[in-house]
Design a protein around this motif. Structure first.
Motif, short mmCIF file in Angstrom:
data_model
loop_
_atom_site.label_atom_id
_atom_site.label_comp_id
_atom_site.label_asym_id
_atom_site.label_seq_id
_atom_site.Cartn_x
_atom_site.Cartn_y
_atom_site.Cartn_z
N ALA A 29 0.81 -1.22 0.00
CA ALA A 29 0.00 0.00 0.00
C ALA A 29 0.84 1.27 0.00
N GLU A 30 1.99 1.24 0.65
CA GLU A 30 2.79 2.46 0.81
C GLU A 30 3.97 2.51 -0.15
N GLN A 31 4.67 1.39 -0.31
CA GLN A 31 5.90 1.39 -1.10
C GLN A 31 5.66 1.03 -2.57
N GLY A 32 4.43 0.64 -2.88
CA GLY A 32 4.11 0.35 -4.29
C GLY A 32 4.78 -0.90 -4.83
N VAL A 33 5.08 -1.86 -3.95
CA VAL A 33 5.73 -3.10 -4.41
C VAL A 33 4.64 -4.09 -4.83
N ALA A 34 4.75 -4.61 -6.05
CA ALA A 34 3.73 -5.55 -6.55
C ALA A 34 4.15 -6.99 -6.23
N HIS A 35 3.16 -7.86 -6.19
CA HIS A 35 3.36 -9.31 -6.06
C HIS A 35 4.20 -9.67 -4.82
N ILE A 36 3.91 -9.03 -3.70
CA ILE A 36 4.65 -9.32 -2.47
C ILE A 36 4.01 -10.53 -1.79
N THR A 37 4.83 -11.39 -1.21
CA THR A 37 4.29 -12.58 -0.53
C THR A 37 4.76 -12.59 0.92
N GLU A 38 4.12 -13.43 1.72
CA GLU A 38 4.50 -13.55 3.13
C GLU A 38 5.94 -14.05 3.24
N ALA A 39 6.32 -14.96 2.35
CA ALA A 39 7.69 -15.51 2.39
C ALA A 39 8.71 -14.40 2.15
N MET A 40 8.41 -13.48 1.23
CA MET A 40 9.33 -12.37 0.96
C MET A 40 9.47 -11.47 2.19
N CYS A 41 8.35 -11.26 2.89
CA CYS A 41 8.38 -10.42 4.10
C CYS A 41 9.20 -11.09 5.20
N LEU A 42 9.01 -12.38 5.36
CA LEU A 42 9.78 -13.12 6.39
C LEU A 42 11.27 -13.10 6.06
N ASP A 43 11.58 -13.13 4.77
CA ASP A 43 12.98 -13.06 4.35
C ASP A 43 13.58 -11.71 4.73
N ILE A 44 12.80 -10.62 4.52
CA ILE A 44 13.28 -9.27 4.91
C ILE A 44 13.52 -9.24 6.42
N ILE A 45 12.58 -9.81 7.17
CA ILE A 45 12.71 -9.83 8.64
C ILE A 45 13.97 -10.60 9.04
N ARG A 46 14.19 -11.75 8.42
CA ARG A 46 15.37 -12.56 8.75
C ARG A 46 16.67 -11.81 8.46
N ARG A 47 16.67 -11.00 7.39
CA ARG A 47 17.91 -10.30 7.00
C ARG A 47 18.16 -9.03 7.81
N PHE A 48 17.10 -8.40 8.30
CA PHE A 48 17.30 -7.09 8.93
C PHE A 48 17.04 -7.04 10.43
N GLU A 49 16.25 -7.96 10.97
CA GLU A 49 16.00 -7.94 12.41
C GLU A 49 17.28 -8.29 13.17
N LEU A 50 17.57 -7.53 14.22
CA LEU A 50 18.84 -7.70 14.94
C LEU A 50 18.75 -8.77 16.03
N SER A 51 17.54 -9.02 16.56
CA SER A 51 17.45 -9.99 17.65
C SER A 51 17.16 -11.40 17.12
N GLU A 52 17.74 -12.37 17.77
CA GLU A 52 17.53 -13.77 17.39
C GLU A 52 16.06 -14.14 17.56
N GLU A 53 15.46 -13.66 18.67
CA GLU A 53 14.05 -13.96 18.95
C GLU A 53 13.16 -13.42 17.83
N GLY A 54 13.43 -12.18 17.39
CA GLY A 54 12.63 -11.57 16.32
C GLY A 54 12.74 -12.34 15.03
N ARG A 55 13.95 -12.79 14.71
CA ARG A 55 14.14 -13.54 13.46
C ARG A 55 13.37 -14.86 13.50
#
Length: 997
Positions: free
Chosen positions: A243-269
């Motif tokens: 809705a905000e960044q205008g990214v098309a065809h986004i999936t839950e798996a792609m979002c989890l991948d972003i979280i895994r790459r950028f979240e600093l805490s082990e628990e968050g990942r």
């Protein structure tokens, strides 16, 4: 106040609200009152004073609040006569009660507005929880992570560490922080606790880190998109990206991948959430860069004629200093070619031992051998781009050394030299695609009908031009030079000739001949004959070089000549500054390959475009560009500032460069004494009439400067902007990217008519009429042709009205949802679904697919507020449906009129002669004819893209309805039906794409 203590958690917001502050209360009758607002200590109600009401009535229960809106997005704001004087980013509204009444408020800064909005949203989302179950700062995912970081570094396990260790630890977590700033923060914390020791406890470490490393503007954004949590989960992130960044065809798996790459805490990942620090890292990553990654590779059609592209060109390439004193240096070629330059200059003179040389003829001290320069060019020619390289030859050599030049070029370049004779049967130059990895020589050529081994040609030497200009007895005659056949034969499709006038050129110039214009001459022609210059450049290459009077090698403004369609605008790469910024920024697009396709209106054989246009371009839909400058990061002190400390007072200028109608500039307020993270929070809106030729330049300056005010800049083509929240990487004065120095901005691009504010609706209608005048057909003055164009008047009106009706219906839905024009339809549907609910929070409407269109049907009697929303939604679907079902027929009528009109193109002059039109009248008739063809083509294309947009909107609306649960109340087969309808919409779209010419 926020300027004294940074907001880094919901508790900070609540503490601020409990202390209270003055806000302006806006009434529907255009009155504005100053009131002092506070939050009760038990967090149950908002109060204000003074008030004529008794204390128990001058309050608003948190439990009554339905929604909190940021910005001027209620009827009260839209209809208030003083609304224009109220800053969008300081305004917010609290909607309460069953009828969604609004309490409309204005804070004294955007920061304060954000605190109230974030704090109230947090309270509303947690109002059903008991007070003691609310998260405290010590249990948030961030604090739990910081504790593990501290414990890992606390090798003794005593719960304390040396200040040096703590400072080093924070620097590892945030490398942009200065050590002195971290130490000062520890001293502040220890002083507030009246501690004498410099050892740091776990609590002090966490406090210092949060205060130093929390960017309040990112915190407010996180709270807003996480539905008032202190972290994002995969669903939140998916919605933000769509809705905000205008990214098309986004999936839950792609979002989890972003979280895994950028979240600093082990628990968050592991659990799949992104806290503030990981989210900040993500926003700073290349993935959130403002530059569209699609444009980092060749993305344009490269099969058009060479004359249809802007070409990255260098002037006096052999210089690395100014042209008056600077020595020749081979590094000038290395730098230019590495920057994607596709046209370089070689000024060649006689050298000793029969060896031609390159040198600055104002400074003969360090000549370069012609051979060595050719070898460097050969080595770097295709490092940055595979597309053709043009060598502009300035020949000042004797015949013997000209022969040496020819031999050396053939030896060094071999088969890469393009010497194929131009075909007389062709009308245009070959394409960059066809000329890949070829080297083209631009220079003088002997007549092809002569077998002579040498001959006289005119000398178009730039220095000779300067001498003539400086000379008192300038006769205007050009001197002749001798040219040998060997050198002449290396010139094929870029033969240099002298410009006389457009009439002669259009009659007798060959497509392979190139004219060079001095800046002064090109400026005169651009002002006197703007339309002719554009038409000339459709077929022929033009080279423009800086005035010989620029002895300091300062640069011309390339945009002035790009607007006329001039392809080879040569700039001094060795001279940094705003003009070089524009040049570098422009050629970042299309993979930095050095070739940029010009707008269609400047390429089509029959089309009207004037470089001096002050209004809307016919056939091109103007867009509104909304840019919010949110904050800056790690601004350095200006390089040339003298006798001044490290403190700066930054402000930001946003410049739009393009056709004259688009050129504009706005600036933010100055932020006093803050270089680390100045908050600007200011929104600007620009109308862009020809987006394909527009550029945006962000410039950061110091308001309190001594000697130098420049901090950094970034220039980007409009077509390369990415929407949403983006970081802009700032460049230094000489054009280098500065590490960690960024601007945080929000970008949105809307249709011009998509920006309706209630009180300005009448104004926007007036603007619409002006636009329609500009896209109306003109009278050619030849009855046969005018009768053909008259047939198009009705379908043109239909096309414009269909597009505007759909846009206005969408704007009405956004306004009723309390969303700005820049909001996406997905955001609208989320807001709608949260409002269209019954008392027990179940949906009051259900999604029903009728003929593949997503209608919402009430599930019972609806309150008046919900009825109004549903009516606006229905109108949006109806207008979209009407456009989708009618567009092809209307477009076909417009296309047929365009084709019929084009049938008269060849005989226009003979028809005009029969009617006795000549001179100025004939030119006017030809101009009106080209104007009409441009309008028809443009309006047809706009209608086609409007249908595509409407189909896409219907798809998005249906997906949003399904994801918001509006199908659950309907039959169990609704989801399956929904999927089938989506497929039907896609088929419609595919059929439209395939079926149209």
């Amino acid at each position: 106040m926020p300027s004294e203590k940074k907001i880094s958690s919901a508790h900070d917001c609540i503490s601020f609200m409990q202390a209270g502050c003055e806000l302006k209360k806006v009434r529907p009758n255009s009155r504005i009152y100053n009131r002092f607002f506070t939050l009760d200590t038990d967090l149950q109600a908002l109060r204000w004073e003074p008030s004529k009401k008794d204390l128990e009535k001058a309050k608003l229960d948190i439990s009554d609040i339905k929604e909190i809106r940021l910005g001027k997005n209620t009827e009260t704001f839209r209809n208030n006569g003083l609304a224009d004087q109220i800053c969008e980013d300081c305004a917010f509204s609290i909607l309460h009660g069953e009828n969604y009444e609004s309490l409309d408020l204005v804070a004294n800064s955007a920061d304060v507005a954000n605190i109230w909005v974030s704090g109230l949203r947090y309270l509303v989302s947690r109002s059903k929880q008991p007070l003691d179950s609310m998260e405290d700062d010590q249990n948030t995912p961030r604090f739990l992570w910081l504790k593990t970081v501290f414990e890992a570094a606390d090798v003794d396990g005593n719960g304390i560490m040396l200040e040096d260790t703590a400072v080093e630890l924070i620097k590892q977590l945030n490398p942009t922080l200065k050590e002195s700033k971290i130490r000062l923060k520890f001293k502040e914390i220890q002083k507030s606790k009246e501690k004498l020791t410099t050892r740091v406890t776990e609590e002090e470490f966490c406090e210092a880190f949060c205060e130093l490393c929390t960017r309040p503007e990112v915190y407010f954004l996180l709270v807003q998109i996480s539905k008032n949590k202190e972290y994002l989960d995969a669903d939140d992130l998916m919605l933000f990206l769509e809705a905000e960044q205008g990214v098309a065809h986004i999936t839950e798996a792609m979002c989890l991948d972003i979280i895994r790459r950028f979240e600093l805490s082990e628990e968050g990942r592991q659990k799949g959430f992104l806290a503030i620090d990981g989210f900040t890292q993500y926003l700073l990553s290349p993935e959130c860069d403002i530059f569209d990654p699609e444009q980092k590779k060749v993305a344009q059609d490269m099969s058009q004629p060479l004359s249809h592209y802007y070409i990255n060109a260098s002037h006096n390439t052999y210089l690395i200093e100014d042209q008056f004193r600077g020595p020749a240096d081979v590094n000038g070629y290395v730098r230019a070619l590495k920057m994607g330059c596709r046209s370089v200059e070689l000024d060649v003179s006689d050298g000793p031992d029969n060896e031609p040389i390159l040198c600055n003829r104002n400074n003969m001290t360090s000549p370069l051998s012609f051979q060595s320069v050719l070898e460097v060019i050969n080595k770097f020619a295709f490092v940055a781009s595979e597309y053709p390289l043009i060598l502009c030859l300035g020949n000042h050599c004797s015949l013997p050394q000209q022969k040496v030049m020819a031999q050396q070029m053939e030896k060094v370049f071999g088969d890469q030299l393009y010497t194929e004779a131009p075909s007389p049967s062709e009308s245009y130059l070959p394409s960059p695609e066809k000329l890949k990895r070829m080297i083209i020589v631009k220079g003088k050529k002997l007549p092809s009908d002569s077998d002579a081994l040498e001959g006289d040609v005119t000398d178009e030497d730039e220095e000779a031009e300067m001498s003539r200009r400086m000379s008192v007895d300038d006769s205007g005659e050009q001197k002749q030079i001798r040219l040998c056949r060997e050198l002449s034969d290396l010139v094929s499709i870029c033969k240099s000739i002298q410009y006389r006038d457009f009439e002669l050129s259009m009659k007798s110039q060959n497509y392979w001949e190139v004219c060079s214009f001095s800046e002064t001459e090109a400026s005169r022609i651009a002002n006197e004959y703007p339309e002719d210059f554009v038409n000339y450049n459709k077929k022929f290459l033009s080279r423009v070089y800086p005035s010989a009077m620029r002895i300091d090698s300062s640069n011309l403004n390339p945009q002035d000549f790009w607007n006329c369609g001039c392809q080879i605008v040569a700039v001094n790469f060795q001279t940094p500054g705003p003009m070089m910024d524009l040049h570098t920024g422009w050629f970042l697009q299309n993979g930095g390959c050095g070739y940029v396709l010009r707008p269609a209106v400047m390429r089509d054989e029959v089309s009207y475009f004037s470089a001096n246009t002050k209004g809307v371009v016919p056939g091109v839909s103007p867009l509104a560009l909304h840019i919010k400058i949110i904050s800056g990061q790690n601004f350095p002190k200006p390089k040339g500032a003298c006798a001044k400390g490290d403190v700066i007072d930054p402000y930001v200028c946003v410049e739009i460069h393009g056709i004259p109608a688009d050129c504009a500039e706005q600036r933010t307020k100055t932020v006093q004494q803050n270089s680390d993270n100045p908050i600007f929070d200011e929104t600007f809106e620009f109308q862009v009439n020809l987006p394909e030729l527009a550029m945006i330049r962000f410039v950061v300056l110091d308001d309190d400067y001594i000697g130098d005010e420049f901090i950094g800049q970034y220039t980007i083509p409009f077509e390369c902007l990415q929407p949403g929240y983006r970081h802009v990487p700032l460049r230094s004065f000489v054009g280098d990217i500065m590490e960690h120095v960024t601007l945080f901005v929000h970008v949105a691009i809307t249709n011009r008519s998509g920006g309706g504010k209630g009180q300005k609706r009448s104004l926007s209608v007036r603007m619409g009429k002006k636009v329609r005048e500009y896209t109306m057909l003109r009278n050619v003055g030849l009855k046969t042709i005018d009768d053909v164009f008259k047939i198009a008047v009705h379908p043109l009106r239909e096309a414009i009205e269909m597009r505007e009706n759909m846009q206005n219906a969408i704007v009405s839905v956004k306004e009723l949802c309390g969303l700005p024009p820049i909001a996406s339809l997905k955001q609208c549907l989320l807001t709608l679904s949260s409002r269209l609910v019954t008392g027990d929070n179940s949906p009051s409407v259900s999604l029903v697919m009728r003929d593949t269109f997503p209608y919402l049907e009430p599930l019972g009697a609806l309150p008046e507020v919900q009825k109004k929303m549903l009516a606006a939604y229905d109108l949006m679907i109806q207008e979209s449906r009407f456009l989708i079902e009618t567009a092809d027929g209307v477009q076909e009528k417009i296309v047929q009129c365009q084709k019929a009109g084009m049938g008269f193109h060849e005989e226009l002059h003979s028809l005009a002669a029969k009617e006795g039109l000549k001179g100025r009248k004939l030119s006017k008739a030809a101009e009106s004819f080209a104007w009409n063809i441009t309008v028809l083509k443009g309006q047809g294309d706009l209608l086609k893209s409007a249908k595509h947009e409407a189909l896409e909107n219907m798809k998005q609306v249906q997906l949003a309805c399904l994801s918001c649960g509006l199908s659950r109340a309907a039959s169990s087969g609704a989801e399956a039906k929904g999927k089938r309808s989506l497929e039907a919409i896609e088929e419609k779209e595919g059929g439209e794409d395939n079926g149209q010419p």
